[in-house]
Design a protein around this motif. Structure first.
Motif, PDB file in Angstrom:
ATOM      1  N   ALA A 162       0.771  -1.037  -0.125  1.00  0.00           N
ATOM      2  CA  ALA A 162      -0.010   0.060  -0.065  1.00  0.00           C
ATOM      3  C   ALA A 162       0.835   1.270  -0.070  1.00  0.00           C
ATOM      4  CB  ALA A 162      -0.875  -0.028   1.280  1.00  0.00           C
ATOM      5  N   PRO A 163       1.561   1.521  -1.281  1.00  0.00           N
ATOM      6  CA  PRO A 163       2.359   2.738  -1.172  1.00  0.00           C
ATOM      7  C   PRO A 163       1.462   3.918  -1.125  1.00  0.00           C
ATOM      8  CG  PRO A 163       2.239   1.700  -3.350  1.00  0.00           C
ATOM      9  CD  PRO A 163       1.489   0.883  -2.342  1.00  0.00           C
ATOM     10  N   THR A 164       1.676   4.990  -0.182  1.00  0.00           N
ATOM     11  CA  THR A 164       1.142   6.204  -0.119  1.00  0.00           C
ATOM     12  C   THR A 164       1.715   7.313  -0.976  1.00  0.00           C
ATOM     13  OG1 THR A 164       2.837   6.953   1.739  1.00  0.00           O
ATOM     14  CG2 THR A 164       0.871   5.772   2.345  1.00  0.00           C
ATOM     15  N   ASP A 165       2.765   6.994  -1.799  1.00  0.00           N
ATOM     16  CA  ASP A 165       3.284   8.205  -2.522  1.00  0.00           C
ATOM     17  C   ASP A 165       3.837   7.165  -3.818  1.00  0.00           C
ATOM     18  OD1 ASP A 165       4.628   9.813  -4.135  1.00  0.00           O
ATOM     19  OD2 ASP A 165       5.451  10.797  -2.672  1.00  0.00           O
ATOM     20  N   ILE A 166       2.651   6.812  -4.625  1.00  0.00           N
ATOM     21  CA  ILE A 166       2.930   6.146  -5.780  1.00  0.00           C
ATOM     22  C   ILE A 166       3.945   6.669  -6.964  1.00  0.00           C
ATOM     23  CG2 ILE A 166       1.645   5.048  -7.966  1.00  0.00           C
ATOM     24  CD1 ILE A 166      -0.765   4.907  -6.316  1.00  0.00           C
ATOM     25  N   VAL A 167       3.989   8.025  -6.942  1.00  0.00           N
ATOM     26  CA  VAL A 167       5.263   8.485  -7.825  1.00  0.00           C
ATOM     27  C   VAL A 167       6.560   8.230  -7.344  1.00  0.00           C
ATOM     28  CG1 VAL A 167       6.015  10.656  -8.526  1.00  0.00           C
ATOM     29  CG2 VAL A 167       3.503  10.472  -8.637  1.00  0.00           C
ATOM     30  N   ARG A 168       6.651   8.390  -6.246  1.00  0.00           N
ATOM     31  CA  ARG A 168       8.175   8.061  -5.578  1.00  0.00           C
ATOM     32  C   ARG A 168       8.357   6.699  -5.526  1.00  0.00           C
ATOM     33  NH1 ARG A 168      11.463  10.239  -1.963  1.00  0.00           N
ATOM     34  NH2 ARG A 168      12.874   8.796  -0.618  1.00  0.00           N
ATOM     35  N   ALA A 169       7.304   5.745  -5.237  1.00  0.00           N
ATOM     36  CA  ALA A 169       7.537   4.389  -5.030  1.00  0.00           C
ATOM     37  C   ALA A 169       7.784   3.916  -6.838  1.00  0.00           C
ATOM     38  CB  ALA A 169       6.403   3.492  -4.887  1.00  0.00           C
ATOM     39  N   SER A 170       7.038   4.341  -7.628  1.00  0.00           N
ATOM     40  CA  SER A 170       7.294   4.302  -9.296  1.00  0.00           C
ATOM     41  C   SER A 170       8.913   4.370  -9.452  1.00  0.00           C
ATOM     42  CB  SER A 170       6.333   4.838 -10.039  1.00  0.00           C
ATOM     43  OG  SER A 170       4.941   4.604  -9.742  1.00  0.00           O
ATOM     44  N   TRP A 171       9.172   5.436  -9.157  1.00  0.00           N
ATOM     45  CA  TRP A 171      10.684   5.809  -9.448  1.00  0.00           C
ATOM     46  C   TRP A 171      11.609   4.937  -8.994  1.00  0.00           C
ATOM     47  CZ3 TRP A 171      12.328   8.206 -13.517  1.00  0.00           C
ATOM     48  CH2 TRP A 171      11.949   9.330 -14.048  1.00  0.00           C
ATOM     49  N   LEU A 172      11.592   4.550  -7.547  1.00  0.00           N
ATOM     50  CA  LEU A 172      12.265   3.824  -6.601  1.00  0.00           C
ATOM     51  C   LEU A 172      12.293   2.366  -7.543  1.00  0.00           C
ATOM     52  CD1 LEU A 172      11.548   4.845  -3.238  1.00  0.00           C
ATOM     53  CD2 LEU A 172      13.735   5.289  -4.312  1.00  0.00           C
ATOM     54  N   ILE A 173      11.185   1.854  -7.821  1.00  0.00           N
ATOM     55  CA  ILE A 173      10.957   0.424  -8.597  1.00  0.00           C
ATOM     56  C   ILE A 173      11.717   0.770  -9.921  1.00  0.00           C
ATOM     57  CG2 ILE A 173       9.473  -1.079  -9.728  1.00  0.00           C
ATOM     58  CD1 ILE A 173       7.237  -0.411  -7.616  1.00  0.00           C
ATOM     59  N   GLY A 174      11.637   1.961 -10.596  1.00  0.00           N
ATOM     60  CA  GLY A 174      12.471   1.865 -11.887  1.00  0.00           C
ATOM     61  C   GLY A 174      13.625   1.987 -11.935  1.00  0.00           C
ATOM     62  N   TRP A 175      14.195   2.706 -10.870  1.00  0.00           N
ATOM     63  CA  TRP A 175      15.525   2.870 -10.695  1.00  0.00           C
ATOM     64  C   TRP A 175      16.299   1.386 -10.142  1.00  0.00           C
ATOM     65  CZ3 TRP A 175      18.779   5.765 -13.353  1.00  0.00           C
ATOM     66  CH2 TRP A 175      18.195   6.950 -13.671  1.00  0.00           C
ATOM     67  N   ALA A 176      15.526   0.778  -9.123  1.00  0.00           N
ATOM     68  CA  ALA A 176      16.021  -0.324  -8.633  1.00  0.00           C
ATOM     69  C   ALA A 176      16.086  -1.590  -9.793  1.00  0.00           C
ATOM     70  CB  ALA A 176      15.331  -1.024  -7.604  1.00  0.00           C
ATOM     71  N   ALA A 177      14.890  -1.663 -10.643  1.00  0.00           N
ATOM     72  CA  ALA A 177      14.926  -2.498 -11.681  1.00  0.00           C
ATOM     73  C   ALA A 177      15.898  -2.094 -12.655  1.00  0.00           C
ATOM     74  CB  ALA A 177      13.700  -2.682 -12.156  1.00  0.00           C
ATOM     75  N   ALA A 178      16.247  -0.902 -12.972  1.00  0.00           N
ATOM     76  CA  ALA A 178      17.088  -0.445 -13.998  1.00  0.00           C
ATOM     77  C   ALA A 178      18.435  -1.016 -13.684  1.00  0.00           C
ATOM     78  CB  ALA A 178      17.088   1.085 -14.153  1.00  0.00           C
ATOM     79  N   ALA A 179      18.985  -0.886 -12.270  1.00  0.00           N
ATOM     80  CA  ALA A 179      20.260  -0.881 -11.939  1.00  0.00           C
ATOM     81  C   ALA A 179      20.341  -2.622 -12.050  1.00  0.00           C
ATOM     82  CB  ALA A 179      20.477  -0.605 -10.546  1.00  0.00           C
ATOM     83  N   LEU A 180      19.548  -3.465 -11.485  1.00  0.00           N
ATOM     84  CA  LEU A 180      19.725  -4.919 -11.591  1.00  0.00           C
ATOM     85  C   LEU A 180      19.491  -5.471 -12.965  1.00  0.00           C
ATOM     86  CD1 LEU A 180      17.370  -5.651  -8.501  1.00  0.00           C
ATOM     87  CD2 LEU A 180      19.765  -5.603  -8.581  1.00  0.00           C
ATOM     88  N   GLY A 181      18.562  -4.788 -13.738  1.00  0.00           N
ATOM     89  CA  GLY A 181      18.713  -5.339 -15.229  1.00  0.00           C
ATOM     90  C   GLY A 181      19.761  -5.007 -15.751  1.00  0.00           C
ATOM     91  N   THR A 182      20.539  -3.909 -15.565  1.00  0.00           N
ATOM     92  CA  THR A 182      21.801  -3.458 -16.462  1.00  0.00           C
ATOM     93  C   THR A 182      23.025  -4.303 -15.831  1.00  0.00           C
ATOM     94  OG1 THR A 182      21.068  -1.056 -16.615  1.00  0.00           O
ATOM     95  CG2 THR A 182      23.253  -1.402 -16.980  1.00  0.00           C
TER      96      THR A 182
END
Length: 222
Positions: A162-182
């Motif tokens: 239940a993320p309260t700040d979806i925009v922040r959570a989305s960026w964190l997911i994006g950067w975490a996935a980008a780093a792990l995928g790279t």
């Protein structure tokens, strides 16, 4: 007005609603970390099967630059993963993990600035001969595909949160996935120059993180 004997009472309605409820297991951060590690391993396996891995990686004697870039990507990705998971659970602060992950991944663009500054001082232009259209597009495509794989799995796990700040959570997911995928791509990447790593890797991660950031909010909202 007389009550309809066939109409359910308030008590019966409440009992019917309660009867449909099912207990939900509480989210554990460590399970999310395990999911992230599993997705990263899956991305590495996919890169290995489709493109292969570097010969030195296969021989378990990777070059120093491969170790350095892989360590930065994996460490930064995992720290940002923890930040993303904490952001998805109400009452958990993620500022410290976010700052640490950003500092770790920031080594690469800072390295590019260092190379450019060194070139200015030495009056010698850094070599970016590797940055051909074919190689750059290949890097982008493989890193993006691996990042999307990791990101899709993380989004699915976080839908239970239940993320309260979806925009922040989305960026964190994006950067975490980008780093792990790279990171998964880096085990295949044949380049051994700092110029390539500090220029192409951050750009590939930025593209992957932005794509995942834009795709995440509709998938997290109920």
């Amino acid at each position: 007005m007389p009550l309809d004997p066939d109409e359910p009472s308030i008590e019966q309605t409440i009992e019917a609603l309660v009867g449909d409820l099912r207990p939900v297991a509480p989210l554990r951060l460590w399970t999310g970390v395990l999911v992230g590690l599993g997705l990263t391993a899956l991305a590495v396996g996919g890169v290995w099967l489709v493109f292969g891995l570097r010969a030195d990686v296969m021989a378990m004697h990777p070059a120093p630059i491969v170790v350095a870039r892989g360590a930065a990507l994996l460490a930064g990705g995992l720290v940002l993963l923890v930040a993303a998971l904490r952001a998805a659970v109400p009452g958990r602060g993620d500022e410290g993990a976010t700052a640490l992950g950003t500092m770790i991944l920031g080594i690469m663009p800072i390295g590019l600035m260092g190379l450019l500054l060194q070139g200015i001082v030495a009056r010698q232009r850094p070599s970016f001969a590797e940055l051909t259209t074919h190689i750059t597009l290949r890097c982008f495509c493989i890193a993006l595909a691996a990042s999307l794989l990791v990101g899709a799995g993380l989004i699915r796990w976080m839908r239970r949160a239940a993320p309260t700040d979806i925009v922040r959570a989305s960026w964190l997911i994006g950067w975490a996935a980008a780093a792990l995928g790279t990171f998964a791509y880096s085990l295949f990447c044949p380049s051994q120059t700092m110029a390539f790593v500090t220029a192409v890797y951050p750009a590939a991660m930025l593209v992957a993180a932005t794509v995942i950031r834009l795709a995440t909010p509709p998938l997290l909202r109920w």
